[in-house]
Design a protein around this motif. Structure first.
Motif, PDB file in Angstrom:
ATOM      1  N   ILE A   1     -31.603 -20.919 -35.233  1.00  0.00           N
ATOM      2  CA  ILE A   1     -30.844 -22.178 -35.184  1.00  0.00           C
ATOM      3  C   ILE A   1     -31.789 -23.364 -34.987  1.00  0.00           C
ATOM      4  O   ILE A   1     -31.605 -24.405 -35.625  1.00  0.00           O
ATOM      5  CB  ILE A   1     -29.750 -22.118 -34.098  1.00  0.00           C
ATOM      6  CG1 ILE A   1     -28.654 -21.151 -34.557  1.00  0.00           C
ATOM      7  CG2 ILE A   1     -29.171 -23.511 -33.838  1.00  0.00           C
ATOM      8  CD1 ILE A   1     -27.521 -20.943 -33.574  1.00  0.00           C
ATOM      9  N   ASP A   2     -32.809 -23.225 -34.158  1.00  0.00           N
ATOM     10  CA  ASP A   2     -33.751 -24.332 -33.957  1.00  0.00           C
ATOM     11  C   ASP A   2     -34.447 -24.702 -35.270  1.00  0.00           C
ATOM     12  O   ASP A   2     -34.646 -25.885 -35.564  1.00  0.00           O
ATOM     13  CB  ASP A   2     -34.789 -23.976 -32.892  1.00  0.00           C
ATOM     14  CG  ASP A   2     -34.183 -23.906 -31.487  1.00  0.00           C
ATOM     15  OD1 ASP A   2     -33.083 -24.454 -31.274  1.00  0.00           O
ATOM     16  OD2 ASP A   2     -34.825 -23.290 -30.608  1.00  0.00           O
ATOM     17  N   ALA A   3     -34.812 -23.704 -36.078  1.00  0.00           N
ATOM     18  CA  ALA A   3     -35.447 -23.965 -37.380  1.00  0.00           C
ATOM     19  C   ALA A   3     -34.457 -24.612 -38.342  1.00  0.00           C
ATOM     20  O   ALA A   3     -34.833 -25.499 -39.122  1.00  0.00           O
ATOM     21  CB  ALA A   3     -36.001 -22.669 -37.964  1.00  0.00           C
TER      22      ALA A   3
ATOM     23  N   ALA B   1     -32.902 -29.335 -41.272  1.00  0.00           N
ATOM     24  CA  ALA B   1     -31.854 -30.301 -41.633  1.00  0.00           C
ATOM     25  C   ALA B   1     -32.301 -31.720 -41.295  1.00  0.00           C
ATOM     26  O   ALA B   1     -32.097 -32.646 -42.090  1.00  0.00           O
ATOM     27  CB  ALA B   1     -30.550 -29.953 -40.913  1.00  0.00           C
ATOM     28  N   THR B   2     -32.919 -31.883 -40.143  1.00  0.00           N
ATOM     29  CA  THR B   2     -33.396 -33.203 -39.719  1.00  0.00           C
ATOM     30  C   THR B   2     -34.428 -33.748 -40.701  1.00  0.00           C
ATOM     31  O   THR B   2     -34.355 -34.902 -41.121  1.00  0.00           O
ATOM     32  CB  THR B   2     -33.990 -33.136 -38.291  1.00  0.00           C
ATOM     33  OG1 THR B   2     -32.971 -32.675 -37.398  1.00  0.00           O
ATOM     34  CG2 THR B   2     -34.498 -34.489 -37.837  1.00  0.00           C
ATOM     35  N   LYS B   3     -35.387 -32.887 -41.101  1.00  0.00           N
ATOM     36  CA  LYS B   3     -36.403 -33.315 -42.082  1.00  0.00           C
ATOM     37  C   LYS B   3     -35.766 -33.689 -43.418  1.00  0.00           C
ATOM     38  O   LYS B   3     -36.285 -34.535 -44.136  1.00  0.00           O
ATOM     39  CB  LYS B   3     -37.429 -32.207 -42.306  1.00  0.00           C
ATOM     40  CG  LYS B   3     -38.421 -32.074 -41.192  1.00  0.00           C
ATOM     41  CD  LYS B   3     -39.431 -30.994 -41.500  1.00  0.00           C
ATOM     42  CE  LYS B   3     -40.347 -30.764 -40.323  1.00  0.00           C
ATOM     43  NZ  LYS B   3     -41.251 -29.627 -40.527  1.00  0.00           N
ATOM     44  N   ALA B   4     -34.630 -33.041 -43.745  1.00  0.00           N
ATOM     45  CA  ALA B   4     -33.930 -33.331 -44.993  1.00  0.00           C
ATOM     46  C   ALA B   4     -32.962 -34.513 -44.850  1.00  0.00           C
ATOM     47  O   ALA B   4     -32.223 -34.831 -45.775  1.00  0.00           O
ATOM     48  CB  ALA B   4     -33.165 -32.092 -45.458  1.00  0.00           C
ATOM     49  N   GLY B   5     -32.970 -35.157 -43.676  1.00  0.00           N
ATOM     50  CA  GLY B   5     -32.145 -36.343 -43.474  1.00  0.00           C
ATOM     51  C   GLY B   5     -30.710 -36.059 -43.063  1.00  0.00           C
ATOM     52  O   GLY B   5     -29.839 -36.925 -43.186  1.00  0.00           O
ATOM     53  N   ARG B   6     -30.450 -34.868 -42.540  1.00  0.00           N
ATOM     54  CA  ARG B   6     -29.101 -34.513 -42.090  1.00  0.00           C
ATOM     55  C   ARG B   6     -29.092 -34.354 -40.582  1.00  0.00           C
ATOM     56  O   ARG B   6     -29.934 -33.673 -40.030  1.00  0.00           O
ATOM     57  CB  ARG B   6     -28.637 -33.221 -42.732  1.00  0.00           C
ATOM     58  CG  ARG B   6     -28.437 -33.355 -44.223  1.00  0.00           C
ATOM     59  CD  ARG B   6     -27.725 -32.120 -44.737  1.00  0.00           C
ATOM     60  NE  ARG B   6     -27.430 -32.243 -46.137  1.00  0.00           N
ATOM     61  CZ  ARG B   6     -26.243 -32.564 -46.626  1.00  0.00           C
ATOM     62  NH1 ARG B   6     -25.237 -32.801 -45.827  1.00  0.00           N
ATOM     63  NH2 ARG B   6     -26.051 -32.623 -47.922  1.00  0.00           N
ATOM     64  N   LYS B   7     -28.112 -34.993 -39.955  1.00  0.00           N
ATOM     65  CA  LYS B   7     -27.980 -34.896 -38.499  1.00  0.00           C
ATOM     66  C   LYS B   7     -27.199 -33.628 -38.174  1.00  0.00           C
ATOM     67  O   LYS B   7     -26.053 -33.458 -38.574  1.00  0.00           O
ATOM     68  CB  LYS B   7     -27.242 -36.122 -37.972  1.00  0.00           C
ATOM     69  CG  LYS B   7     -27.166 -36.189 -36.467  1.00  0.00           C
ATOM     70  CD  LYS B   7     -26.580 -37.523 -36.042  1.00  0.00           C
ATOM     71  CE  LYS B   7     -26.230 -37.611 -34.591  1.00  0.00           C
ATOM     72  NZ  LYS B   7     -27.124 -37.116 -33.622  1.00  0.00           N
TER      73      LYS B   7
END
Length: 180
Positions: free
Chosen positions: A33-35, A40-46
């Motif tokens: 889940i952490d990965a 997702a964060t790097k892909a611009g998704r919160k």
């Protein structure tokens, strides 16, 4: 992200394109889940743990499962990625199962039967209502009634995913009738 949007995102990365966010799945489709959150964060998704847990617990189709320790997540079926090969225990199916599709596919299905295509299995429902809902996603719905008792007698194998969806490798045309 809203619940529905998050569910679609999770389906995309956990079933089809984990590499799109730099995620690695093990052979059973589990992701840390952490990965997942970091990708997702790097892909611009919160995305956060609370939202992931909310999607898992509120999903009417139970598409996802969390590991007992709560550190990993996976899609319970529907994978198209070649790195995932879920193992299911073979089960005896009910006498009839159903498959929802659109009327525009009937001629092809009558000729070829149901084939998994890019997925690992053909998905079958235990009731015609669920199959109708699935078929509506593709156009004017039609429900196919599958003679699973006869298929099983002939040695074809069936499995059941954690969410109740029945799986098989293919359904030859002679075992398909149009519900109605």
């Amino acid at each position: 992200m809203k619940i529905t949007e998050t569910s679609k995102f999770l389906s995309y990365v956990l079933r089809h394109q984990p590499q799109s966010i730099g995620l690695t799945l093990d052979s059973e489709g589990w992701a840390q889940i952490d990965a997942l959150i970091a990708g997702a964060t790097k892909a611009g998704r919160k995305l956060d743990r609370a939202l992931i847990e909310k999607v898992v617990e509120t999903s009417d189709k139970k598409r996802f499962a969390l590991s007992p320790d709560g550190r990993r997540i996976h899609a319970v079926q529907g994978h198209s990625t070649k790195t995932v090969s879920l193992t299911y225990e073979e089960k005896v199916p009910p006498a009839l199962l159903y498959h929802g599709t659109a009327t525009r596919f009937l001629d092809s299905l009558r000729a070829q039967g149901l084939i998994a295509k890019s997925r690992h299995h053909v998905h079958l429902s235990a009731d015609p209502q669920t199959a109708t809902a699935v078929g509506q996603r593709y156009g004017t719905p039609v429900v196919l009634k599958i003679d699973t008792a006869c298929m099983h007698e002939r040695g074809l194998k069936f499995y059941q995913a954690e969410n109740g969806v029945w799986l098989t490798d293919a359904v030859p045309p002679e075992f398909i009738d149009v519900e109605g």
